[in-house]
Design a protein around this motif. Sequence first.
Motif, mmCIF file in Angstrom:
data_model
loop_
_atom_site.group_PDB
_atom_site.id
_atom_site.type_symbol
_atom_site.label_atom_id
_atom_site.label_comp_id
_atom_site.label_asym_id
_atom_site.label_seq_id
_atom_site.Cartn_x
_atom_site.Cartn_y
_atom_site.Cartn_z
ATOM 1 N N TYR A 57 45.035 73.586 77.012
ATOM 2 C CA TYR A 57 45.291 72.585 77.584
ATOM 3 C C TYR A 57 44.701 71.298 77.681
ATOM 4 C CZ TYR A 57 46.178 71.395 82.410
ATOM 5 O OH TYR A 57 46.023 70.558 83.697
ATOM 6 N N ILE A 60 45.844 68.530 75.364
ATOM 7 C CA ILE A 60 46.710 67.592 75.736
ATOM 8 C C ILE A 60 46.380 66.982 76.962
ATOM 9 C CG2 ILE A 60 49.199 67.412 77.096
ATOM 10 C CD1 ILE A 60 49.202 68.993 73.397
ATOM 11 N N TRP A 122 49.476 77.903 72.965
ATOM 12 C CA TRP A 122 50.529 77.339 73.234
ATOM 13 C C TRP A 122 51.304 76.915 74.397
ATOM 14 C CZ3 TRP A 122 55.298 78.234 75.279
ATOM 15 C CH2 TRP A 122 56.423 77.794 75.187
ATOM 16 N N ALA A 123 51.015 77.853 75.568
ATOM 17 C CA ALA A 123 51.324 77.696 76.616
ATOM 18 C C ALA A 123 50.189 76.395 77.233
ATOM 19 C CB ALA A 123 50.566 79.264 77.713
ATOM 20 N N ALA A 125 49.313 74.185 76.253
ATOM 21 C CA ALA A 125 49.277 73.094 75.568
ATOM 22 C C ALA A 125 50.378 72.278 76.536
ATOM 23 C CB ALA A 125 49.769 72.530 74.490
ATOM 24 N N ARG A 126 51.853 73.180 77.187
ATOM 25 C CA ARG A 126 53.041 72.960 77.410
ATOM 26 C C ARG A 126 52.469 72.807 78.295
ATOM 27 N NH1 ARG A 126 57.791 73.027 75.414
ATOM 28 N NH2 ARG A 126 58.195 73.150 77.028
ATOM 29 N N ALA A 127 51.507 73.639 79.459
ATOM 30 C CA ALA A 127 50.536 73.405 81.144
ATOM 31 C C ALA A 127 50.126 72.539 81.344
ATOM 32 C CB ALA A 127 49.888 74.805 81.173
ATOM 33 N N GLU A 129 51.327 69.127 79.781
ATOM 34 C CA GLU A 129 52.561 68.120 79.101
ATOM 35 C C GLU A 129 53.180 68.321 80.686
ATOM 36 O OE1 GLU A 129 53.989 69.841 75.743
ATOM 37 O OE2 GLU A 129 53.099 69.009 74.493
ATOM 38 N N ALA A 130 53.308 69.338 81.041
ATOM 39 C CA ALA A 130 54.041 69.860 82.315
ATOM 40 C C ALA A 130 53.258 69.371 83.802
ATOM 41 C CB ALA A 130 54.024 71.598 82.779
#
Length: 133
Positions: A57, A60, A122-123, A125-127, A129-130
């Motif tokens: 997190y 990102i 990964w989660a 980083a995705r969170a 980005e979102a």
Amino acid sequence: MDGVTVWWQQLGLVMAGGALGAALRFMVGDAMLRQFGNGFPWGTLTVNLVGAFAAGYVMIWLQSRGNAALYWRAFLIVGIIGGLTTFSSMMLESLLFTRTDRGLMLPLYLGVSLVGGMLLVWAGARAAEAWRW
């Protein structure tokens, strides 16, 4: 500001963050030990998985911080998350598993730690980005 000053500032942030991360590590480990006992290293597993998510997190989140990212990285990733997560403790606990009657738990512990850590970084980083702000 010269490079030496920036380096010392970053070092101070790493040290402060490391103290906070280590304190969090101690508190989580103690709480898990009191809650679940010492049959499985739940504290180490928990901080490693939480740290993996947080690292993804923050990585990102820092992409949009410009020059300030150097300071945030020092404080958050190297300091707090570095002080919180305990890979060396995980390796020591793995050795202890092999030297006791809990050797069969070792593949489960390492598997959950590594696969869970990869999924959570990964989660994280995705969170981030979102949820960019």
